[in-house]
Write an enzyme that holds these catalytic residues in place. Structure first.
Site, PDB file in Angstrom:
ATOM      1  N   CYS A 123       0.816  -1.217   0.000  1.00 35.90           N
ATOM      2  CA  CYS A 123       0.000   0.000   0.000  1.00 35.90           C
ATOM      3  C   CYS A 123       0.854   1.272   0.000  1.00 35.90           C
ATOM      4  O   CYS A 123       1.522   1.570  -0.974  1.00 35.90           O
ATOM      5  CB  CYS A 123      -0.987  -0.022   1.170  1.00 35.90           C
ATOM      6  SG  CYS A 123      -2.358   1.155   0.951  1.00 35.90           S
ATOM      7  N   LYS A 136     -12.304   7.605  -1.170  1.00 35.82           N
ATOM      8  CA  LYS A 136     -11.519   6.516  -0.604  1.00 35.82           C
ATOM      9  C   LYS A 136     -11.976   5.157  -1.129  1.00 35.82           C
ATOM     10  O   LYS A 136     -13.177   4.859  -1.159  1.00 35.82           O
ATOM     11  CB  LYS A 136     -11.627   6.541   0.921  1.00 35.82           C
ATOM     12  CG  LYS A 136     -10.723   5.523   1.615  1.00 35.82           C
ATOM     13  CD  LYS A 136     -10.813   5.655   3.125  1.00 35.82           C
ATOM     14  CE  LYS A 136      -9.831   4.710   3.821  1.00 35.82           C
ATOM     15  NZ  LYS A 136      -9.886   4.829   5.286  1.00 35.82           N
ATOM     16  N   SER A 161      -7.585  -0.084   1.364  1.00 34.75           N
ATOM     17  CA  SER A 161      -7.935   1.060   2.202  1.00 34.75           C
ATOM     18  C   SER A 161      -6.998   2.208   1.845  1.00 34.75           C
ATOM     19  O   SER A 161      -5.924   2.355   2.412  1.00 34.75           O
ATOM     20  CB  SER A 161      -7.799   0.702   3.692  1.00 34.75           C
ATOM     21  OG  SER A 161      -8.154   1.788   4.507  1.00 34.75           O
ATOM     22  N   HIS A 210      -4.101  -4.787   0.776  1.00 29.74           N
ATOM     23  CA  HIS A 210      -3.647  -5.201   2.101  1.00 29.74           C
ATOM     24  C   HIS A 210      -3.932  -6.684   2.350  1.00 29.74           C
ATOM     25  O   HIS A 210      -4.796  -7.029   3.161  1.00 29.74           O
ATOM     26  CB  HIS A 210      -4.341  -4.372   3.183  1.00 29.74           C
ATOM     27  CG  HIS A 210      -3.811  -2.993   3.344  1.00 29.74           C
ATOM     28  ND1 HIS A 210      -2.620  -2.722   3.982  1.00 29.74           N
ATOM     29  CD2 HIS A 210      -4.313  -1.792   2.940  1.00 29.74           C
ATOM     30  CE1 HIS A 210      -2.408  -1.414   3.978  1.00 29.74           C
ATOM     31  NE2 HIS A 210      -3.420  -0.832   3.351  1.00 29.74           N
ATOM     32  N   GLU A 247      -2.306  -8.613   4.061  1.00 27.55           N
ATOM     33  CA  GLU A 247      -1.873  -8.930   5.424  1.00 27.55           C
ATOM     34  C   GLU A 247      -2.921  -8.569   6.474  1.00 27.55           C
ATOM     35  O   GLU A 247      -2.768  -8.924   7.652  1.00 27.55           O
ATOM     36  CB  GLU A 247      -0.564  -8.192   5.740  1.00 27.55           C
ATOM     37  CG  GLU A 247      -0.695  -6.742   6.158  1.00 27.55           C
ATOM     38  CD  GLU A 247      -0.989  -5.769   5.028  1.00 27.55           C
ATOM     39  OE1 GLU A 247      -1.134  -4.569   5.299  1.00 27.55           O
ATOM     40  OE2 GLU A 247      -1.066  -6.223   3.854  1.00 27.55           O
ATOM     41  N   ARG A 306     -12.776   3.589  14.162  1.00 23.91           N
ATOM     42  CA  ARG A 306     -12.023   4.846  14.261  1.00 23.91           C
ATOM     43  C   ARG A 306     -12.765   5.983  13.570  1.00 23.91           C
ATOM     44  O   ARG A 306     -12.859   7.098  14.101  1.00 23.91           O
ATOM     45  CB  ARG A 306     -10.650   4.663  13.619  1.00 23.91           C
ATOM     46  CG  ARG A 306      -9.778   5.916  13.613  1.00 23.91           C
ATOM     47  CD  ARG A 306      -8.610   5.747  12.667  1.00 23.91           C
ATOM     48  NE  ARG A 306      -9.061   5.683  11.283  1.00 23.91           N
ATOM     49  CZ  ARG A 306      -8.348   5.165  10.291  1.00 23.91           C
ATOM     50  NH1 ARG A 306      -7.162   4.635  10.520  1.00 23.91           N
ATOM     51  NH2 ARG A 306      -8.819   5.152   9.047  1.00 23.91           N
TER      52      ARG A 306
END
Length: 207
Positions: free
Chosen positions: A22, A44, A73, A116, A118, A130
């Site tokens: 990323c 996004k 993301s 991502h 991972e 968040r």
């Protein structure tokens, strides 16, 4: 930035293969190829997206599904055209999320994830939490949308009820309701972990 450049330069001299994910991939594209990422016009990219292998003969993607999911993301992207122009090879991409996995022209010295793989099963959930907290605290004006293709249908009533509680609490200046994290964790399907692990293990084996 100077510290990141130092790490990249050291890695070029001292390791067999550099694997980036990323934001680290975007930084490496800029450092090694002068590729500038650009802000995505639709906002996004956030969620879990279907991908396909484009170069099935490459050993990094051997013995994995031809179609699978990957979490993303990010607000920015580097396109296939930019990578092709720089001589990199795209191994995995998505019609919606764009390039996920690409490698340098020697096919292994540099390995780049734009997604991502991972991520744990609850990583996007924690990001969502968040953003809800940022909304309640006034750091963002809009209530956050859910990560795309992430929560199951069974999670929707929980998410909807909690959204109403947060909005009402914010209006009335009440304490933020406790986020239903444990309940929502049970309502997430992990559709990417095994494939992501397989690609990483292929890379580790090649190293």
């Amino acid at each position: 930035w100077p510290g990141v450049v130092d790490v990249f330069q050291w890695a070029k001299q001292n390791v067999t293969s550099i694997l980036s994910s990323c934001l680290a991939s975007h930084a490496a594209f800029k450092q090694f190829y002068g590729i500038e990422r650009h802000l995505m016009s639709d906002g996004k990219l956030w969620g879990v997206y279907s991908h396909r292998i484009t170069e099935p003969q490459h050993p990094l993607v051997s013995n994995i599904n031809t179609r699978f999911d990957v979490p993303h993301s990010r607000f920015n992207e580097v396109t296939r055209q930019q990578l092709n122009d720089a001589g990199l090879k795209v191994l995995i991409e998505s019609a919606t999320a764009g390039v996920h996995l690409a490698v340098s022209d020697d096919l292994f010295r540099e390995v780049y994830f734009q997604g991502h793989p991972e991520y744990n099963f609850n990583s996007l959930l924690k990001e969502y939490k968040r953003e809800v907290m940022r909304f309640y605290g006034g750091q963002r004006s809009d209530y956050p949308a859910q990560p795309v293709n992430y929560f199951t249908e069974q999670a929707q009533p929980v998410i909807g009820d909690y959204k109403e509680q947060v909005i009402q609490a914010r209006i009335a200046h009440l304490k933020m309701p406790e986020f239903p994290e444990a309940e929502l964790e049970r309502l997430v399907d992990n559709t990417w972990w095994d494939t992501g692990k397989a690609v990483f293990n292929n890379w580790l084996g090649l190293v």
